[in-house]
Motif scaffolding. Structure first.
Motif, short mmCIF file in Angstrom:
data_model
loop_
_atom_site.label_atom_id
_atom_site.label_comp_id
_atom_site.label_asym_id
_atom_site.label_seq_id
_atom_site.Cartn_x
_atom_site.Cartn_y
_atom_site.Cartn_z
N VAL A 74 0.71 -1.26 0.03
CA VAL A 74 0.04 0.07 0.03
C VAL A 74 0.62 1.45 -0.05
CG1 VAL A 74 -1.82 1.06 1.17
CG2 VAL A 74 -1.75 -1.24 1.23
N ARG A 75 0.39 2.24 -0.82
CA ARG A 75 0.94 3.34 -0.76
C ARG A 75 0.29 4.57 -1.03
NH1 ARG A 75 3.39 5.59 -5.85
NH2 ARG A 75 2.71 4.46 -7.67
N CYS A 76 0.49 5.55 -0.48
CA CYS A 76 -0.54 7.00 -0.73
C CYS A 76 0.39 7.83 -2.04
CB CYS A 76 -0.66 7.80 0.36
SG CYS A 76 -1.71 9.30 0.41
N SER A 77 -0.26 8.02 -3.12
CA SER A 77 0.50 8.84 -4.27
C SER A 77 -0.05 10.36 -4.22
CB SER A 77 0.17 8.24 -5.55
OG SER A 77 -1.24 8.29 -5.65
N TRP A 112 3.52 -3.10 3.58
CA TRP A 112 3.24 -4.36 3.22
C TRP A 112 2.65 -5.09 4.33
CZ3 TRP A 112 2.36 -7.88 -0.15
CH2 TRP A 112 2.20 -9.13 0.19
N VAL A 113 1.20 -5.28 3.95
CA VAL A 113 0.12 -5.87 4.94
C VAL A 113 -0.04 -7.30 4.44
CG1 VAL A 113 -2.05 -5.62 6.00
CG2 VAL A 113 -0.89 -3.75 5.04
N PRO A 114 0.56 -8.36 5.33
CA PRO A 114 0.32 -9.69 4.83
C PRO A 114 -0.88 -10.35 5.00
CG PRO A 114 1.68 -9.53 6.81
CD PRO A 114 1.05 -7.96 6.43
N ARG A 115 -1.25 -11.56 4.49
CA ARG A 115 -2.39 -12.06 4.50
C ARG A 115 -2.50 -12.29 6.11
NH1 ARG A 115 -2.82 -16.39 -0.41
NH2 ARG A 115 -2.29 -15.02 -2.07
N GLY A 116 -3.82 -12.46 6.45
CA GLY A 116 -4.08 -12.75 7.89
C GLY A 116 -4.19 -11.28 8.53
N PHE A 117 -4.20 -10.07 8.09
CA PHE A 117 -4.34 -8.82 8.55
C PHE A 117 -5.53 -8.23 8.10
CE2 PHE A 117 -0.28 -10.08 9.86
CZ PHE A 117 0.15 -9.27 10.93
N ALA A 118 -6.21 -7.45 8.98
CA ALA A 118 -7.47 -6.53 8.41
C ALA A 118 -6.44 -5.21 8.14
CB ALA A 118 -8.30 -6.27 9.55
N HIS A 119 -7.03 -4.56 7.25
CA HIS A 119 -6.44 -3.27 6.65
C HIS A 119 -7.40 -2.06 6.43
CE1 HIS A 119 -4.97 -0.70 3.34
NE2 HIS A 119 -3.87 -0.52 4.31
N GLY A 120 -6.94 -0.79 6.80
CA GLY A 120 -7.73 0.29 6.88
C GLY A 120 -6.88 1.63 6.95
N PHE A 121 -7.36 2.57 6.56
CA PHE A 121 -6.91 3.90 6.62
C PHE A 121 -8.00 4.98 6.61
CE2 PHE A 121 -7.60 3.32 2.02
CZ PHE A 121 -7.88 4.31 1.29
N LEU A 122 -7.39 6.08 7.25
CA LEU A 122 -7.97 7.25 7.59
C LEU A 122 -7.46 8.59 6.72
CD1 LEU A 122 -10.11 9.28 9.20
CD2 LEU A 122 -8.13 9.57 10.83
N THR A 123 -8.13 9.33 6.10
CA THR A 123 -7.48 10.22 5.17
C THR A 123 -7.38 11.46 6.16
OG1 THR A 123 -9.54 11.20 4.31
CG2 THR A 123 -8.60 9.80 3.07
N LEU A 124 -6.24 12.11 6.14
CA LEU A 124 -5.78 13.03 7.24
C LEU A 124 -5.83 14.59 6.18
CD1 LEU A 124 -2.58 11.60 8.53
CD2 LEU A 124 -4.99 11.65 9.35
N GLU A 125 -6.32 14.51 4.95
CA GLU A 125 -6.19 15.61 4.20
C GLU A 125 -7.22 15.40 2.95
OE1 GLU A 125 -2.51 16.59 1.56
OE2 GLU A 125 -2.08 16.52 3.84
N PRO A 126 -7.56 16.40 2.34
CA PRO A 126 -8.58 16.00 1.22
C PRO A 126 -7.81 15.45 -0.17
CG PRO A 126 -9.07 18.38 1.91
CD PRO A 126 -7.90 17.84 2.75
N ASP A 127 -8.89 15.01 -0.68
CA ASP A 127 -8.18 14.28 -1.97
C ASP A 127 -7.01 13.46 -1.93
OD1 ASP A 127 -10.17 15.67 -3.61
OD2 ASP A 127 -8.86 17.73 -3.59
N CYS A 128 -7.02 12.48 -1.13
CA CYS A 128 -6.13 11.30 -0.80
C CYS A 128 -6.32 10.29 -1.98
CB CYS A 128 -6.28 10.78 0.37
SG CYS A 128 -5.71 11.88 1.75
N GLU A 129 -5.22 9.78 -2.75
CA GLU A 129 -5.24 8.67 -3.45
C GLU A 129 -4.46 7.66 -2.80
OE1 GLU A 129 -5.06 9.05 -7.63
OE2 GLU A 129 -5.59 11.49 -7.46
N VAL A 130 -5.00 6.54 -2.70
CA VAL A 130 -4.18 5.42 -2.31
C VAL A 130 -4.03 4.28 -3.21
CG1 VAL A 130 -4.18 3.38 -0.42
CG2 VAL A 130 -4.65 5.89 -0.03
N LEU A 131 -3.10 3.60 -3.55
CA LEU A 131 -2.80 2.57 -4.56
C LEU A 131 -2.34 1.51 -3.83
CD1 LEU A 131 -1.83 5.52 -5.93
CD2 LEU A 131 -1.81 3.98 -7.77
N TYR A 132 -2.92 0.18 -4.10
CA TYR A 132 -2.19 -0.94 -3.51
C TYR A 132 -2.23 -2.12 -4.62
CZ TYR A 132 -7.30 -1.41 -2.03
OH TYR A 132 -8.31 -1.40 -1.89
#
Length: 188
Positions: A74-77, A112-132
């Motif tokens: 996961v990354r935030c572009s 890197w979030v491996p199998r067996g993990f729950a994943h989430g994110f919170l945007t800290l500013e407007p117009d966030c793009e996350v790619l994974y």
């Protein structure tokens, strides 16, 4: 490429180098040989891209049940997010614990979030793009989630004053203790 295990060692912080000049920059954000040298051999099969228009959008905590579990790079572009991975592998020494990392277009970090993990994110500013990148295709029947605000998880989300912006699915997700074993011993 700098690769560092986090407080839960199966979750990795990946910092690709950026090479800049007057034109901008160049970066290898994923390199099979660099990850393999760190012990991470993965075959990605799908790329995902999300846009969150407002600060305070919380997406998660999501997972795919076995045998359709996904590992995610996961990354935030664009923008900044607090990215969270929760260990939901029953019997794991870190079961129910989480790690949280700020990802941004500026810091160029990945997680890197491996199998067996729950994943989430919170945007800290407007117009966030996350790619994974994921190592298994999405399967609707295997889709699941746990409550982002489960007090047992102890996640310190930096929420806006009005609270997070959630999907109906995320609002209704059960606490980890109420969910059937998601990744039972032996499945991970």
């Amino acid at each position: 490429m700098k690769i560092t295990p986090l407080a839960i060692p199966d979750v990795l912080l990946i910092e690709p180098p950026r090479y800049g000049d007057a034109r901008g920059f160049f970066s290898e954000v994923w390199k099979r040989s660099a990850l393999a040298a760190a012990g991470l051999v993965v075959d990605f099969v799908q790329d995902n891209h999300s846009l969150s228009r407002e600060a305070g959008v919380l997406r998660g905590l999501h997972f795919q049940r076995p045998p359709h579990a996904q590992g995610k790079l996961v990354r935030c572009s664009r923008g900044r997010v607090l990215d969270v991975a929760v260990d939901i592998r029953e019997g794991s020494p870190s079961y129910g614990r989480h790690v949280a990392v700020e990802l941004s277009a500026e810091n160029w970090r990945q997680i890197w979030v491996p199998r067996g993990f729950a994943h989430g994110f919170l945007t800290l500013e407007p117009d966030c793009e996350v790619l994974y990148k994921v190592d298994a295709e999405y399967n609707r029947e295997a889709d699941g989630g746990i409550a982002w605000d489960d007090p047992a998880l102890g996640i310190a989300w930096p929420l806006p004053p009005g609270g997070p912006i959630l999907s109906d699915k995320d609002r209704a997700a059960p606490r980890l203790s109420e969910a059937a074993p998601i990744f039972p011993k032996g499945s991970w």
